[in-house]
Design an enzyme around this catalytic site. Structure first.
Site, mmCIF file in Angstrom:
data_model
loop_
_atom_site.group_PDB
_atom_site.id
_atom_site.type_symbol
_atom_site.label_atom_id
_atom_site.label_comp_id
_atom_site.label_asym_id
_atom_site.label_seq_id
_atom_site.Cartn_x
_atom_site.Cartn_y
_atom_site.Cartn_z
ATOM 1 N N CYS A 46 -35.538 36.050 59.700
ATOM 2 C CA CYS A 46 -35.767 37.244 58.892
ATOM 3 C C CYS A 46 -35.709 36.883 57.417
ATOM 4 O O CYS A 46 -35.217 35.814 57.044
ATOM 5 C CB CYS A 46 -34.731 38.329 59.203
ATOM 6 S SG CYS A 46 -33.047 37.873 58.739
ATOM 7 N N CYS B 40 -63.904 43.810 42.689
ATOM 8 C CA CYS B 40 -62.873 44.251 43.633
ATOM 9 C C CYS B 40 -63.512 44.723 44.938
ATOM 10 O O CYS B 40 -64.603 45.311 44.948
ATOM 11 C CB CYS B 40 -62.043 45.371 43.005
ATOM 12 S SG CYS B 40 -60.712 45.980 44.056
#
Length: 398
Positions: A243, A296
Site C-alpha cells: 500500500c 489537449c
C-alpha cells in the site's frame, strides 16, 4: 442459517449506527446562529474569524455563508478540508465518496475508531454537523466514475449551490486516483467551473494543489501523468499486501494549502496560487502557472481555450499617488538633510583610491607620486650646490 446470521448482523450494525447518531445529536450541540458576530465573547465561535475584517484582510467575511463547495473524496485530505471549511463557517458543503471508514484510516486525521464501518460521507456529516450546525451538509455515497453516477455528479455540482438551480462556487478534488481526477476534470470543463486538484505522493513526503480555470490554466488532461497518457488501468499496478505510505502531517499541510487558497478565491483576498507544491524532505514550496495544451485530448478544454482568447482582457487601472511636500516626520533632531537627485556631487577620488564608494570622500588625500618626486628632486638639488666644508661650518655655528 448463515444468511439469517448475516441479516441479524446487518440489523445490529444499523441499530448501532442509529444509536450513535442519536448520541451525536443529543451531546450538547449548540443552537444555530443566524448572523455572524464580531463580538469578542467566549460563546461566539466566529469572533476570531470576523477579526479578519477589523484587520483589513477580508472586506466582508460573512459572505462565506453564501458559498457552496463540493468536496470529492473524504479521505486523508478531503476529511480535513471539510473540517476546516466547516469551522470557517462555509454556507454549504457537498461531500462525495463511496468508501467506508476503516481502522487503517486512523493514522490519518478526523475519523475515530468508533466510526469504523460507516460510510465516510455519513461519518463526516455527523461530526461536521456537531462541530458547526450552521453549515448545510449534503452527502452522496457513490462512485462518480461510472456512467450513471457521472451524470448525477454533473447535475449536482451544476445545480446544488446556495441558490436553487445555481452551480456550486467551487469544486475541490481530494481523490487518490487518476480515474476520478479525470472525471472531475471532464465535468468541470463541460460546465466551465473552476476547481482545485490536490494530491499527496505515494511516499507521503510531498503534496500539491493546482487551481484549474478552464481555458486559462492547464486542465488535468492537458499534461496528464504517464498512467493516464498510456491508458493504463491503475488497478493492475496494485499488488497484494502493498500500500502507499501515509503521513497525517503531509496530508494536513496539503489540506491547509488547499483550504487557504479556496478561502482566498471565495472571499477575494490575497493571491490565489495556480500551482503550489510541497516537499517535506527539504521544506521546499515550488510555485508556478501551467498554461493549457492547445492539443489537449479533452474537447471541452479546447472550447474553453477559444472562449478565453475571445474574452476581453481586463485593463489595469493606473492609480495616481498624491505626493505631499510636507515632511513625513516633523522633528529632525539629527539635522538630516535630503539632497535632490539632480544636484551634482563634488566628491572627488584620487587615482590611488579608486575603490572609494560613491558618495564618500577622503578626509585627507595623499599627493600624487609625480608631485612627491619633484619635491624630493628639488631638495636634492639644493644639497648638491654646497660643498662638504661649508656644511661642516654651518653645523659648528649652530
Amino acid at each position: 442459517m448463515s444468511a439469517a446470521i448475516d441479516e441479524l448482523q446487518a440489523i445490529i450494525a444499523e441499530l448501532k449506527s442509529e444509536l450513535e447518531e442519536q448520541k451525536t445529536t443529543t451531546r450538547n450541540a449548540r443552537e444555530r446562529i443566524e448572523r455572524m458576530s464580531a463580538e469578542v465573547v467566549d460563546s461566539n465561535p466566529y469572533s476570531r474569524l470576523m477579526a479578519l475584517q477589523r484587520m483589513n484582510i477580508v472586506k466582508d467575511y460573512e459572505r462565506i455563508r453564501d458559498k457552496a463547495v463540493a468536496i470529492v473524496g473524504v479521505g486523508g485530505v478531503g476529511s480535513v478540508t471539510a473540517d476546516m471549511l466547516t469551522r470557517c463557517g462555509i454556507g454549504k458543503l457537498i461531500l462525495f465518496d463511496y468508501d467506508k471508514v476503516e481502522l487503517a484510516n486512523m493514522n490519518r486525521l478526523f475519523f475515530t475508531p468508533d466510526q469504523a464501518g460507516l460510510s465516510k460521507v455519513e461519518a463526516a456529516a455527523r461530526t461536521l454537523s456537531f462541530i458547526n450546525p450552521d453549515v448545510c451538509i449534503e452527502t452522496h455515497n457513490y462512485n462518480i466514475t461510472t456512467v450513471d453516477n457521472f451524470d448525477q455528479f454533473l447535475s449536482t455540482i451544476s445545480a446544488s449551490g446556495i441558490a436553487v438551480g445555481q452551480p456550486v462556487d467551487l469544486v475541490l478534488s481530494c481523490v487518490d486516483n487518476f480515474e476520478a481526477r479525470m472525471a472531475i476534470n471532464a465535468a468541470c470543463n463541460e460546465k466551465n467551473m473552476n476547481w482545485f486538484e490536490s494530491g499527496v505522493s505515494e511516499n507521503a513526503v510531498s503534496g500539491h494543489i493546482q487551481f484549474v480555470r478552464p481555458g486559462d490554466t492547464a486542465c488535468f488532461a492537458c499534461a496528464p501523468p504517464l498512467v493516464v497518457a498510456e491508458n493504463i488501468d491503475e488497478r493492475t499496478l496494485k499488488r497484494e499486501g502493498v500500500c502507499a505510505a501515509s503521513l497525517p502531517t503531509t496530508m494536513g499541510i496539503t489540506a491547509s494549502l488547499l483550504v487557504q487558497n479556496a478561502l482566498k478565491y471565495l472571499l477575494n483576498f490575497g493571491e490565489v496560487s495556480d500551482y503550489l507544491g510541497y516537499n517535506a524532505l527539504s521544506d521546499f514550496f515550488p510555485k508556478m502557472t501551467l498554461r493549457p495544451n492547445t492539443q489537449c485530448d479533452d474537447r471541452n478544454c479546447l472550447v474553453r481555450q477559444k472562449e478565453f482568447h475571445l474574452r476581453p482582457k481586463p485593463v489595469e487601472k493606473l492609480v495616481e499617488v498624491e505626493v505631499s511636500d510636507e515632511p513625513l516626520h516633523a522633528c529632525n533632531d539629527w539635522g538630516i538633510e535630503l539632497v535632490a537627485d539632480n544636484v551634482p556631487t563634488t566628491t572627488t577620488k584620487s587615482p590611488e583610491n579608486t575603490n572609494v564608494a560613491f558618495g564618500l570622500r577622503l578626509a585627507y588625500e595623499a599627493p600624487d607620486k609625480s608631485e612627491k618626486s619633484e619635491t624630493t628632486a628639488t631638495a636634492g638639488d639644493g644639497v648638491s650646490e654646497a660643498s662638504l666644508e661649508e656644511l661642516m661650518a654651518q653645523m659648528k655655528s649652530m
